[in-house]
Design a protein around this motif. Structure first.
Motif, PDB file in Angstrom:
ATOM      1  N   MET A   1     -11.772  -1.037  -5.977  1.00 19.83           N
ATOM      2  CA  MET A   1     -11.896   0.430  -5.908  1.00 19.83           C
ATOM      3  C   MET A   1     -11.192   0.942  -4.656  1.00 19.83           C
ATOM      4  O   MET A   1     -10.273   1.753  -4.707  1.00 19.83           O
ATOM      5  N   CYS A   5      -7.588   3.124  -4.062  1.00 21.35           N
ATOM      6  CA  CYS A   5      -7.474   4.383  -3.317  1.00 21.35           C
ATOM      7  C   CYS A   5      -6.424   4.249  -2.235  1.00 21.35           C
ATOM      8  O   CYS A   5      -5.568   5.118  -2.060  1.00 21.35           O
ATOM      9  N   MET A   8      -2.978   4.217  -3.618  1.00 25.52           N
ATOM     10  CA  MET A   8      -2.504   5.539  -4.008  1.00 25.52           C
ATOM     11  C   MET A   8      -2.134   6.352  -2.785  1.00 25.52           C
ATOM     12  O   MET A   8      -1.099   7.004  -2.746  1.00 25.52           O
ATOM     13  N   VAL A  12       1.622   7.613  -2.164  1.00 29.49           N
ATOM     14  CA  VAL A  12       1.910   9.046  -2.080  1.00 29.49           C
ATOM     15  C   VAL A  12       2.488   9.372  -0.712  1.00 29.49           C
ATOM     16  O   VAL A  12       3.434  10.128  -0.579  1.00 29.49           O
ATOM     17  N   SER A  16       6.716  10.428  -0.324  1.00 32.74           N
ATOM     18  CA  SER A  16       6.998  11.857  -0.372  1.00 32.74           C
ATOM     19  C   SER A  16       7.664  12.287   0.919  1.00 32.74           C
ATOM     20  O   SER A  16       7.579  11.625   1.931  1.00 32.74           O
ATOM     21  N   ARG A  17       8.345  13.413   0.844  1.00 35.14           N
ATOM     22  CA  ARG A  17       8.925  13.921   2.072  1.00 35.14           C
ATOM     23  C   ARG A  17       8.300  15.283   2.355  1.00 35.14           C
ATOM     24  O   ARG A  17       7.807  15.944   1.447  1.00 35.14           O
ATOM     25  N   VAL A  18       8.307  15.643   3.582  1.00 35.39           N
ATOM     26  CA  VAL A  18       7.694  16.917   3.942  1.00 35.39           C
ATOM     27  C   VAL A  18       8.614  18.052   3.488  1.00 35.39           C
ATOM     28  O   VAL A  18       9.819  18.018   3.723  1.00 35.39           O
TER      29      VAL A  18
ATOM     30  N   MET B   1     -13.551   8.228  -2.603  1.00 34.29           N
ATOM     31  CA  MET B   1     -12.213   8.440  -3.126  1.00 34.29           C
ATOM     32  C   MET B   1     -11.492   9.552  -2.371  1.00 34.29           C
ATOM     33  O   MET B   1     -10.430   9.347  -1.809  1.00 34.29           O
ATOM     34  N   ALA B   4     -10.416   9.017   1.356  1.00 32.38           N
ATOM     35  CA  ALA B   4      -9.176   8.327   1.672  1.00 32.38           C
ATOM     36  C   ALA B   4      -8.050   9.306   1.960  1.00 32.38           C
ATOM     37  O   ALA B   4      -7.078   8.964   2.623  1.00 32.38           O
ATOM     38  N   PHE B   5      -8.200  10.538   1.478  1.00 32.68           N
ATOM     39  CA  PHE B   5      -7.093  11.479   1.622  1.00 32.68           C
ATOM     40  C   PHE B   5      -7.332  12.520   2.702  1.00 32.68           C
ATOM     41  O   PHE B   5      -6.442  13.265   3.038  1.00 32.68           O
ATOM     42  N   LEU B 571       2.415  16.556   2.247  1.00 32.01           N
ATOM     43  CA  LEU B 571       3.101  15.496   1.528  1.00 32.01           C
ATOM     44  C   LEU B 571       3.764  16.015   0.257  1.00 32.01           C
ATOM     45  O   LEU B 571       4.306  15.232  -0.516  1.00 32.01           O
ATOM     46  N   LEU B 575      -3.370  15.723  -5.862  1.00 36.35           N
ATOM     47  CA  LEU B 575      -4.265  14.676  -6.336  1.00 36.35           C
ATOM     48  C   LEU B 575      -5.239  15.269  -7.338  1.00 36.35           C
ATOM     49  O   LEU B 575      -5.876  16.286  -7.064  1.00 36.35           O
ATOM     50  N   ALA B 603      -2.128  10.960  -8.913  1.00 37.35           N
ATOM     51  CA  ALA B 603      -1.417  11.525  -7.759  1.00 37.35           C
ATOM     52  C   ALA B 603      -0.010  11.864  -8.200  1.00 37.35           C
ATOM     53  O   ALA B 603       0.660  11.054  -8.837  1.00 37.35           O
TER      54      ALA B 603
END
Lengths: 172, 653
Positions: A1, A5, A8, A12, A16-18, B1, B4-5, B571, B575, B603
């Motif tokens: 789990m 996370c 991901m 991500v 990715s770019r700003v 979950m 984490a972001f 970014l 999500l 995502a």
């Protein structure tokens, strides 16, 4: 789990770019585009008064956004005035007319009235262009996009600059 | 979950620029915030409880099939038996029902075919979900406008056009279970406003390579493990053109599925059990004025449906013999709907005709042909509806449709609704409706028992009452609540006649059951201008057999969902998180299949203006869960997939 996370988050984050700009509200961008588009159109001198009137037939939210965006602004030294059309209005007394996506019933009537008059008609649907509207602003792929029916513009006696035509998706 | 972001989203953000300060080129280049911050639907005047799922929501949550979309709709749930996917509505998902009681339309064109009445919602649905603009789900009976099959709900899928998916694009994904999918589309808008869109898709999945079914884990049968027997593949095309007021559209799909469950008493582990379905349609529709005072839609279409199935049976001394099933139909249809506003009335009149010119079913093996039957049929419907504005803020809507089917006669279905709009931001609806579903060719003609005993079938009916309340709370929240009561009668159900030597094993269909469902569902959804959107829904239903009062099989009392989609601005990403809960369900043998909660995470990120990347993790909690089996299964419950993932890339040129 937790691994998923993290994976991901990392994926991500890494790829990715700003972006140069944060995301902007569609209504605000559309209102700004309406005001800006007018800078790239030449009206016949006879059709101009000391004020530049934009008539709007759209929902409450967008109408207010446009009114706020136009407040205190000038277009070619003319004060910009936004006028909301009410149900009984059959003419606009304006240089520019915006018809919102939900106004499809009135749209035909308003376009019929604006036909061959020096009014820059701006709408949101493909039907709007087919029925003689000049400019279409619409959303696709999270960007605002533009279509122009230059034939209708010529019929209205308006001259659209090539800079604007180049930005449009398809131009006659 | 979410934790984490948090570090990511806590980064300092530059304040957004005032768009009026940007130059014209920049204005047409900035990324717009999600439309999910606007409501996907307004307070509707429609006399029904309606849910709209937008393209935005489909992308944010990484939905792969129409079944993924419908499974997240309040009061809906899906069942997958590793052959087809079935949709349940408000407690009704009858085992063996091939989605016959939900009408599925694509841009208004009926997809339920005349042999099985099946609505394809899994990988057999002909439109790639990336090319769906929106899905309108209309709960309750729709027969007063649509005729047969609009029994529990009408699902109308509206597809993208040349202007909403402009230019060439490639959408490709790879994922767990050796799953690959690719779609190529080209959309174009011409100077005169006409539009075209052409797309083609390929899909291939090995499926779950190792499936364990305890029912087949016994001495002499095997170890119960089906190895590499779950493959699924499809190829599809779609095309449409809008020319003035006329829209031409068509789609084609061929989908083949290997079946690992040894359904219909076939040989477990043989590996040859499979089904293949082919669907194609072409449709032309004019929408616009008819004379001075009427507007409307005129539509004509042709549909092809073909099916073939291979079923390995153990014939004892003769060894394992493949039994083949095939069917095909060709149907022509035409419809005219006219609307007119007269004073305080909006009147709708319409007529529809469907002629199944070919309607052929065949079953055979190396020894004999068991079935070879051709049953063309014609359905003719006429309908009328009136919406009366009794006074400002009070609408009365009444509709009536008469259908004539050449096999069994006529059905009359009324509907009435009172819609009260006390304020601009709220609606209260009192609804009554009836619907019917006509027996299909499979039910009427497939099993020899029907003919031998002279059994006939009549349409099944449902009568519903519902109260709906929709309310906008402030600028960001929308709430909807429904309370409903359904009474379904003369339901066509599968029965077994116990007599020796009958063709088809004595299976037949009869109009012999009734069911009731009473329940309520509620949903609250929010959208904020920073792009955050969220929704939570819950439904409760008691669906019971009319005679025994026992709770229906495959009918969860509780359904719930929670969805959140949030931008991660620094970014340029987003999500989406989703939880779906399905309460325990009874299996056909009276046992219980446990309830479960499944979570999905998606995502998405923009690598550039023309390139998007998506990572989806499905069943992210790796929940072990199962769906109830039907009569054709030895399994009382069929285990579903654990955690799977896919990576998807969308390129626009």
């Amino acid at each position: 789990m937790r691994t998923v996370c993290l994976l991901m988050a990392v994926l991500v984050g890494v790829i990715s770019r700003v972006h140069l700009y944060a995301q902007l509200d569609e209504g605000l961008v559309k209102a700004a585009a309406l005001l800006k588009v007018a800078l790239f159109v030449d009206w016949p001198a006879t059709s101009m008064n000391d004020r530049f009137v934009i008539a709007v037939a759209a929902d409450e939210e967008f109408s207010q956004t446009l009114i706020a965006a136009a407040r205190g602004r000038k277009l070619n030294n003319r004060e910009v005035m936004v006028r909301r059309l009410v149900d009984s209005d059959e003419t606009c007394g304006c240089q520019m007319l915006f018809v919102g996506v939900r106004e499809d019933v009135r749209s035909t009537m308003l376009l019929r009235w604006a036909r061959r008059k020096p009014v820059l008609t701006v709408g949101e649907t493909t039907a709007f262009l087919r029925e003689g509207g000049i400019v279409r602003l619409f959303r696709a792929d999270d960007r605002l996009r533009l279509q122009i029916n230059n034939k209708s513009a010529e019929d209205a006696g308006l001259k659209i600059s090539s800079r604007l035509l180049q930005l449009a998706d398809q131009t006659p | 979950m979410i934790a984490a972001f948090v570090p990511c989203s806590a980064h300092a953000q530059p304040s957004p620029p005032d768009p009026t300060t940007l130059d014209i080129e920049q204005l047409f280049d900035v990324e717009l915030t999600s439309t999910a911050s606007k409501f996907s639907q307004e307070v509707t005047h429609a006399p029904a409880s309606v849910t709209v799922v937008t393209a935005e929501q489909i992308r944010q949550h990484g939905y792969r099939t129409l079944a993924d979309i419908l499974g997240g709709v309040r009061g809906f749930y899906t069942t997958y038996d590793r052959n087809y996917t079935y949709v349940g509505v408000r407690g009704f998902a009858r085992p063996g029902d091939y989605n016959t009681r939900v009408l599925l339309l694509v841009d208004g064109h009926r997809l339920n075919e005349p042999i099985y009445d099946m609505a394809p919602i899994g990988t057999d649905f002909p439109i790639d979900v990336a090319l769906i603009e929106r899905v309108e789900v209309i709960r309750g009976p729709g027969s007063s406008l649509y005729g047969t099959s609009a029994f529990f709900a009408v699902v109308n899928v509206l597809t993208k056009t040349g202007s909403s998916a402009p230019g060439p694009r490639v959408d490709a994904s790879v994922g767990s279970q050796a799953t690959r999918r690719a779609t190529v589309s080209v959309g174009r808008v011409f100077a005169n406003g006409n539009e075209v869109l052409v797309a083609g898709s390929g899909y291939d999945s090995a499926g779950n390579s190792r499936l364990y079914f305890p029912e087949f884990d016994a001495p002499g049968i095997g170890d119960g493990i089906a190895i590499n027997a779950d493959g699924d593949r499809s190829a599809s095309m779609q095309a449409q053109a809008v020319v003035g007021r006329v829209r031409f559209s068509g789609a084609l799909i061929d989908r083949a599925k290997r079946i690992p469950t040894a359904s219909f008493l076939t040989v477990f582990g043989d590996g040859r059990e499979r089904t293949e379905d082919t669907r194609a349609y072409a449709d032309v529709a004019y929408a616009g004025p008819f004379g001075q005072k009427w507007t409307g839609v005129a539509r004509g279409g042709i549909d092809y449906y073909g099916y073939s199935g291979a079923y390995p049976f153990d014939y004892g001394a003769d060894g394992i013999v493949i039994s083949n099933d095939s069917s095909h139909s060709v149907q022509l249809s035409g419809e005219l709907t006219l609307n007119r506003r007269v004073d305080r009335h909006v009147v709708t009149l319409g007529t529809e005709v469907r002629r199944a010119m070919h309607n052929h079913q065949r079953a055979w093996d190396v020894f004999a042909t068991q079935l070879d039957t051709e049953n063309p049929s014609t359905v003719l419907g006429v309908y009328a509806q009136d919406e009366i504005t009794l006074r400002p803020g009070l609408l009365f809507n009444a509709g009536l449709r008469l259908d004539h089917h050449d096999a069994f006669g006529s059905s009359l279905t009324p509907r009435a609704g009172l819609v009260l709009l006390p304020r601009r931001q709220s609606a209260i609806k009192l609804l009554y409706g009836r619907a019917f579903r006509a027996p299909n060719s499979y039910e009427l003609y497939y099993y020899g028992t029907m003919q031998e005993y002279g059994f006939t079938l009549a349409p099944e009916t449902i009568e519903t009452t519902e109260v709906v309340w929709e309310e906008y709370v402030g600028a960001h929240l929308r709430a909807a609540v429904s309370v409903f009561s359904y009474e379904a009668d003369h339901l066509i159900s599968q029965r077994m006649l116990v007599a020796p030597g009958l063709l088809g094993g004595g299976i037949y269909f009869a109009n012999d059951s009734s069911s009731t469902a009473r329940g309520a569902d509620a949903e609250i959804e929010g959208g904020w201008s920073n792009g955050l959107s969220a929704a939570a829904g819950y439904s409760y239903v008691r669906a019971r057999d009319g005679a025994t009062h026992a709770v229906l099989s495959n009918s969860p009392r509780h359904l719930a969902h929670v969805r959140v989609s949030s931008p991660i601005k620094p970014l340029a990403s987003r999500l989406g998180l989703e939880l779906r809960g399905v309460g325990e369900r009874r299996s056909l043998d009276g046992g219980l299949v446990p309830g479960f909660v499944v979570g999905n995470a998606t995502a998405t990120t923009s690598l550039s203006k023309k390139l998007d990347l998506e990572l989806g993790v499905y069943n992210v909690l790796d929940t072990g869960y199962a769906d109830p089996g039907a009569e054709e299964h030895a399994q009382r419950a069929i285990r579903q997939d654990g955690r799977t993932a896919r990576v998807r890339i969308i390129a626009r040129f």
